[in-house]
Design a protein around this motif. Structure first.
Motif, mmCIF file in Angstrom:
data_model
loop_
_atom_site.group_PDB
_atom_site.id
_atom_site.type_symbol
_atom_site.label_atom_id
_atom_site.label_comp_id
_atom_site.label_asym_id
_atom_site.label_seq_id
_atom_site.Cartn_x
_atom_site.Cartn_y
_atom_site.Cartn_z
ATOM 1 N N LEU A 1 3.270 9.410 7.562
ATOM 2 C CA LEU A 1 2.782 8.828 8.743
ATOM 3 C C LEU A 1 1.197 8.813 8.549
ATOM 4 C CD1 LEU A 1 3.670 12.120 10.543
ATOM 5 C CD2 LEU A 1 4.075 10.081 11.970
ATOM 6 N N ARG A 2 0.332 8.352 9.002
ATOM 7 C CA ARG A 2 -1.226 8.120 8.187
ATOM 8 C C ARG A 2 -2.347 7.951 9.274
ATOM 9 N NH1 ARG A 2 2.113 5.457 4.863
ATOM 10 N NH2 ARG A 2 1.628 3.298 6.614
ATOM 11 N N GLU A 3 -2.382 8.556 10.160
ATOM 12 C CA GLU A 3 -2.949 8.984 11.430
ATOM 13 C C GLU A 3 -4.437 8.959 11.254
ATOM 14 O OE1 GLU A 3 -1.198 12.293 12.786
ATOM 15 O OE2 GLU A 3 0.611 11.823 13.736
ATOM 16 N N HIS A 4 -4.698 9.329 10.449
ATOM 17 C CA HIS A 4 -6.267 9.455 9.830
ATOM 18 C C HIS A 4 -6.741 8.625 8.287
ATOM 19 C CE1 HIS A 4 -6.155 12.210 12.765
ATOM 20 N NE2 HIS A 4 -5.403 12.641 12.114
ATOM 21 N N PRO A 5 -7.870 7.533 8.845
ATOM 22 C CA PRO A 5 -8.134 6.877 7.558
ATOM 23 C C PRO A 5 -7.866 6.974 6.263
ATOM 24 C CG PRO A 5 -10.258 7.617 8.927
ATOM 25 C CD PRO A 5 -9.036 7.648 9.677
ATOM 26 N N ASN A 6 -8.063 9.026 5.785
ATOM 27 C CA ASN A 6 -8.130 9.657 4.970
ATOM 28 C C ASN A 6 -6.664 10.437 4.349
ATOM 29 O OD1 ASN A 6 -7.948 11.596 7.431
ATOM 30 N ND2 ASN A 6 -9.029 13.166 6.258
ATOM 31 N N VAL A 7 -5.912 9.779 5.166
ATOM 32 C CA VAL A 7 -4.060 9.805 4.585
ATOM 33 C C VAL A 7 -3.569 8.816 3.676
ATOM 34 C CG1 VAL A 7 -1.601 11.082 5.139
ATOM 35 C CG2 VAL A 7 -4.369 11.241 6.190
ATOM 36 N N SER A 8 -2.680 9.333 2.047
ATOM 37 C CA SER A 8 -2.487 8.339 2.453
ATOM 38 C C SER A 8 -1.129 8.960 1.774
ATOM 39 C CB SER A 8 -2.590 7.795 0.510
ATOM 40 O OG SER A 8 -4.142 7.112 0.883
ATOM 41 N N THR A 9 0.037 7.999 1.858
ATOM 42 C CA THR A 9 1.766 8.457 1.699
ATOM 43 C C THR A 9 1.845 7.584 0.368
ATOM 44 O OG1 THR A 9 2.708 6.491 3.061
ATOM 45 C CG2 THR A 9 2.011 8.946 3.628
ATOM 46 N N TYR A 10 2.950 8.293 -0.584
ATOM 47 C CA TYR A 10 3.397 7.875 -1.776
ATOM 48 C C TYR A 10 4.421 7.856 -2.055
ATOM 49 C CZ TYR A 10 2.535 12.446 -3.832
ATOM 50 O OH TYR A 10 1.885 13.937 -3.593
ATOM 51 N N SER A 11 5.166 7.018 -3.137
ATOM 52 C CA SER A 11 6.637 8.074 -2.629
ATOM 53 C C SER A 11 7.068 7.406 -4.351
ATOM 54 C CB SER A 11 7.268 7.480 -1.646
ATOM 55 O OG SER A 11 9.054 8.081 -2.349
ATOM 56 N N SER B 1 -4.034 4.193 1.339
ATOM 57 C CA SER B 1 -2.298 3.469 0.729
ATOM 58 C C SER B 1 -0.879 4.190 0.954
ATOM 59 C CB SER B 1 -2.764 2.580 -0.551
ATOM 60 O OG SER B 1 -2.956 4.460 -1.310
ATOM 61 N N ASP B 2 -0.243 3.220 1.418
ATOM 62 C CA ASP B 2 0.820 3.492 1.083
ATOM 63 C C ASP B 2 1.610 3.055 -0.140
ATOM 64 O OD1 ASP B 2 3.868 4.243 1.697
ATOM 65 O OD2 ASP B 2 4.049 2.675 3.432
ATOM 66 N N THR B 3 1.949 3.823 -1.121
ATOM 67 C CA THR B 3 2.178 3.278 -2.854
ATOM 68 C C THR B 3 3.412 4.017 -2.453
ATOM 69 O OG1 THR B 3 0.092 4.263 -3.255
ATOM 70 C CG2 THR B 3 1.951 3.884 -4.981
ATOM 71 N N TRP B 4 4.516 2.380 -3.065
ATOM 72 C CA TRP B 4 6.084 3.169 -3.073
ATOM 73 C C TRP B 4 6.570 2.340 -4.500
ATOM 74 C CZ3 TRP B 4 10.765 1.275 0.596
ATOM 75 C CH2 TRP B 4 11.808 2.095 0.507
ATOM 76 N N GLU B 5 6.301 2.994 -6.090
ATOM 77 C CA GLU B 5 6.194 2.221 -7.275
ATOM 78 C C GLU B 5 7.499 2.711 -7.829
ATOM 79 O OE1 GLU B 5 2.776 3.632 -9.054
ATOM 80 O OE2 GLU B 5 1.647 2.287 -7.826
ATOM 81 N N GLY B 6 8.594 2.087 -8.764
ATOM 82 C CA GLY B 6 9.849 2.828 -8.900
ATOM 83 C C GLY B 6 9.596 2.190 -10.607
ATOM 84 N N MET B 7 10.670 2.346 -11.185
ATOM 85 C CA MET B 7 10.810 1.370 -12.609
ATOM 86 C C MET B 7 9.882 0.746 -13.496
ATOM 87 S SD MET B 7 14.783 2.300 -12.956
ATOM 88 C CE MET B 7 16.203 3.459 -13.620
ATOM 89 N N PRO B 8 9.384 -0.314 -12.262
ATOM 90 C CA PRO B 8 8.398 -0.989 -13.276
ATOM 91 C C PRO B 8 7.189 -0.747 -13.511
ATOM 92 C CG PRO B 8 9.311 -2.251 -11.231
ATOM 93 C CD PRO B 8 9.798 -0.676 -11.248
ATOM 94 N N GLU B 9 6.558 0.310 -12.610
ATOM 95 C CA GLU B 9 5.406 0.628 -12.880
ATOM 96 C C GLU B 9 5.298 1.642 -13.210
ATOM 97 O OE1 GLU B 9 7.081 0.272 -9.920
ATOM 98 O OE2 GLU B 9 5.643 -1.066 -9.086
ATOM 99 N N GLY B 10 7.332 2.652 -14.115
ATOM 100 C CA GLY B 10 7.002 4.219 -14.351
ATOM 101 C C GLY B 10 7.494 5.110 -13.869
ATOM 102 N N MET B 11 7.273 4.925 -12.170
ATOM 103 C CA MET B 11 7.320 6.214 -11.667
ATOM 104 C C MET B 11 8.256 6.798 -11.781
ATOM 105 S SD MET B 11 6.068 6.615 -8.039
ATOM 106 C CE MET B 11 4.000 6.544 -8.055
#
Lengths: 360, 306
Positions: A122-132, A277-287
């Motif tokens: 959920l990113r209903e407002h411009p000041n909300v980002s999600t990440y996973s 932003s909606d960040t979804w990082e994994g092994m390549p980025e080291g998350m």
């Protein structure tokens, strides 16, 4: 009696003025973290707190962090977030799926505060980002190891809630276990909790009683590790390394590494370059990292699991590469086709071969 | 598909912490005191028991320390409610919050420490007996003590003079006081007993069942114990039945899930609470009789005046 009270009042006034003055001089950027469990879970919440500590280490006095532990998912979370903001927080990280609505509600009321919501959409407002993090990449590696190491061909899986994140993990682990062991079966127990050591231990015992000799968990405490240890089953660290259970039962682990992301985003917010932003990082980025594979894993399995891990780190292999059918037998991905992020993000179905049903 | 033997073994283990806490609270409530701090006393027992087990390597000392931890916390409740006449509901709630926070503080650095194994009471040869072995002989001492405690409490309350005094204090503290019984002393001792039982239940959870200290690990077991006492209409045998029902359904629903039985998981997950409440409500459905059994002075402040 009058004089001491007056003196006290004067002292208090002076003190508060001094404190106010100090704050005006070097106002640190204040960041609040909302945790779903206690830091002492040595799992999910612990890894987020490691990220918070990395932030403090990186920024020093320029950033001040606060946190609240064991905040229930739901309306209570909004109260906690609001309190943090009223106490001066400039940025809020909410670190569990169930905080989505509370985070967005608070974001609407405080447009000048930056919000980051973990594992949400959920990113209903411009000041909300999600990440996973792409935990399912880690699940592929432990699924591979599990498929090789199970002797009963039954893998027990302690799931938390039937949300896409968890379902994705079960699918990924199963696909990669089956790839090396066509006879493998998964038994899933839905614990309907992220953190309840006793319930997690009971679920692990129930799975072992049902014949499982490998235990995977998508809950946050180390309790299943203890049960696996006693029963002679193998297990995998979840969210944190859980290295204290190595070499057995814990033979490997999936580790969340949030620090770099937290440092990057807080830095951007301080410089004013933060964007939704909606960040979804994994092994390549080291998350997502894989913890040390213990000696209990046969040499050749360690090698093949490492190769699988490296193929994902380099980005050449995607855990959901066709052909893959849905549980009902209908085609999902054709030969060589790679799952798109949209489908993965909303995954609500099992892949072919899993025998249970997803609760709705 | 589901092995009844491992099911019953799991039932006994799951129900024990709740049973211990509930039987202690039953005695407290029988004296007319409502201590809502069970959760807090349990978690203090869990952490003091765990720390003692790690530091001394003695399981016996660990359980004693768990009891002591629960007792110390309950003594705080006793002083506040019995001597300073504070409100029991508010004090009990505060005790739970305080206990959870204090336990987290005490337990820093302990999660994941290795523990001495909890010895089983009976030798391995007896545990090897089919069916009866695992069910009857495969447990540590505490599990047998918990059941014996239920018998002892029942006997005490129903068949001894002490039990009569306890019940009298719980029914009408003014009358008991007029007869010369030391209301405050009796209540204070009951509160300490309740604290020891809750602490022991917590220590069993951390030292025997989960074998780890994890913050917040009681996860509501104390509240279930409180509910059990009410739904069991303050009868020891029903507390035992309720605890076993709760533990049994908890263990069963996990096994039904593992066996992929086609029942909605949400229903399975809530079933321990639902079934326990429904059964206990049904057996105490005669409202007049149930009301008779509730201590009349429950939760009321006693002040010796006139």
């Amino acid at each position: 009696m009058k004089t001491p009270i007056k003196t006290l009042a004067a002292a208090l006034t002076a003190l508060s003025l001094a404190a106010g003055g100090a704050m005006a001089q070097d106002d640190p950027f204040k960041v609040g973290f909302v945790y779903v469990g206690p830091i002492g879970d040595y799992g999910w919440t612990w890894t987020h707190d490691q990220g918070r500590l990395a932030v403090e280490e990186h920024f020093g006095d320029a950033v001040e962090t606060v946190y609240a532990e064991s905040v229930p998912e739901g309306a209570d979370a909004e109260r906690v977030i609001t309190q943090m903001i009223l106490d001066g927080a400039d940025m809020i990280f909410t670190t569990s799926f169930g905080y989505g609505e509370a985070t967005n509600a608070a974001a609407g009321r405080f447009p000048d505060v930056y919000f980051e919501h973990a594992t949400g959409y959920l990113r209903e407002h411009p000041n909300v980002s999600t990440y996973s993090a792409r935990f399912y990449q880690g699940r592929a590696v432990i699924g591979h190891i599990a498929g090789h190491m199970t002797e009963s061909n039954i893998v027990g899986y302690i799931a938390s809630y039937p949300i896409p994140e968890v379902i994705r993990g079960i699918n990924s682990a199963y696909l990669h276990a089956r790839a090396v062991n066509p006879d493998v079966e998964f038994r899933v127990i839905w614990a309907y909790t992220w953190f309840d050591p006793a319930a997690e231990a009971d679920a692990a015992q129930a799975l072992i009683d049902a014949g499982a000799d490998v235990i995977m968990q998508h809950t946050d405490s180390t309790a299943p590790q203890t049960v696996a240890q006693e029963a002679g089953a193998i297990s995998f660290g979840q969210a944190s390394d859980m290295i204290q259970f190595a070499p057995l039962p814990r033979v490997a682990s999936i580790i969340d590494n949030w620090g770099p992301y937290y440092i990057r985003r807080i830095g951007e917010a301080m410089e004013g370059t933060w964007e939704q932003s909606d960040t979804w990082e994994g092994m390549p980025e080291g998350m997502v990292l894989i913890g040390e594979m213990s000696e209990a894993i046969p040499e050749e399995v360690r090698a093949s699991a490492t190769a699988l891990m490296e193929s994902m780190q380099s980005g050449e292999y995607h855990p959901f590469t066709g052909p893959i059918n849905r549980q009902d037998g209908t085609a999902w991905l054709a030969e060589g086709e790679i799952a798109d992020d949209g489908t993965l993000a909303g995954m609500a179905f099992y892949v072919e071969g899993l025998t249970g049903e997803i609760p709705n | 598909m589901i092995d009844p033997v491992t099911l019953i073994v799991a039932l006994i283990i799951v129900s024990t912490p709740v049973l211990l806490a509930a039987i202690g609270e039953l005695v407290v409530e029988k004296t007319g005191v409502l201590n809502l701090g069970v959760e807090g006393m349990m978690i203090i027992g869990a952490v003091t028991g765990f720390i003692t087990a790690v530091e001394t390597g003695s399981v016996t000392l660990a359980f004693l320390a768990g009891m002591a931890g629960g007792m110390i916390l309950s003594a705080v409740f006793g002083v506040l409610t019995q001597l300073l006449l504070s409100n029991q509901v508010a004090t009990g709630l505060a005790l739970t919050l305080f206990g959870i926070g204090l336990a987290a503080l005490l337990g820093v650095g302990y999660p994941g420490s290795s523990l001495p194994p909890v010895p089983d009471l009976f030798p391995a040869s007896m545990q090897a007996i089919p069916v009866a072995g695992p069910i009857l002989f495969s447990h540590p001492l505490i599990i047998y003590l918990a059941v014996l405690l239920v018998v002892a409490v029942w006997f005490l309350l129903q068949h001894t003079r002490t039990g009569l005094v306890i019940r009298a204090v719980g029914e009408s503290h003014d009358a008991a006081h007029a007869l010369g019984y030391k209301v405050i002393r009796i209540r204070f001792l009951a509160i300490l007993f309740g604290g020891a039982c809750a602490g022991l239940g917590g220590a069993f959870l951390s030292v025997a069942r989960v074998q780890n200290w994890i913050e917040g690990m009681t996860a509501g077991a104390g509240w279930i114990a409180l509910a059990l006492v009410v739904f069991a209409s303050w009868k020891p045998w029903r507390v035992l039945l309720g605890a076993w029902l709760f533990g049994g359904i908890s263990a069963l629903q996990l096994r039904l899930q593992a066996a992929e039985v086609n029942v909605p998981v949400a229903l399975l997950d809530s079933s321990p609470y639902l079934v326990t409440i429904i059964v206990l409500v049904l057996i105490s459905s005669d409202r007049a009789r149930a009301a008779l059994n509730a201590p009349a002075a429950l939760g009321k402040v006693f002040h010796a005046s006139g």
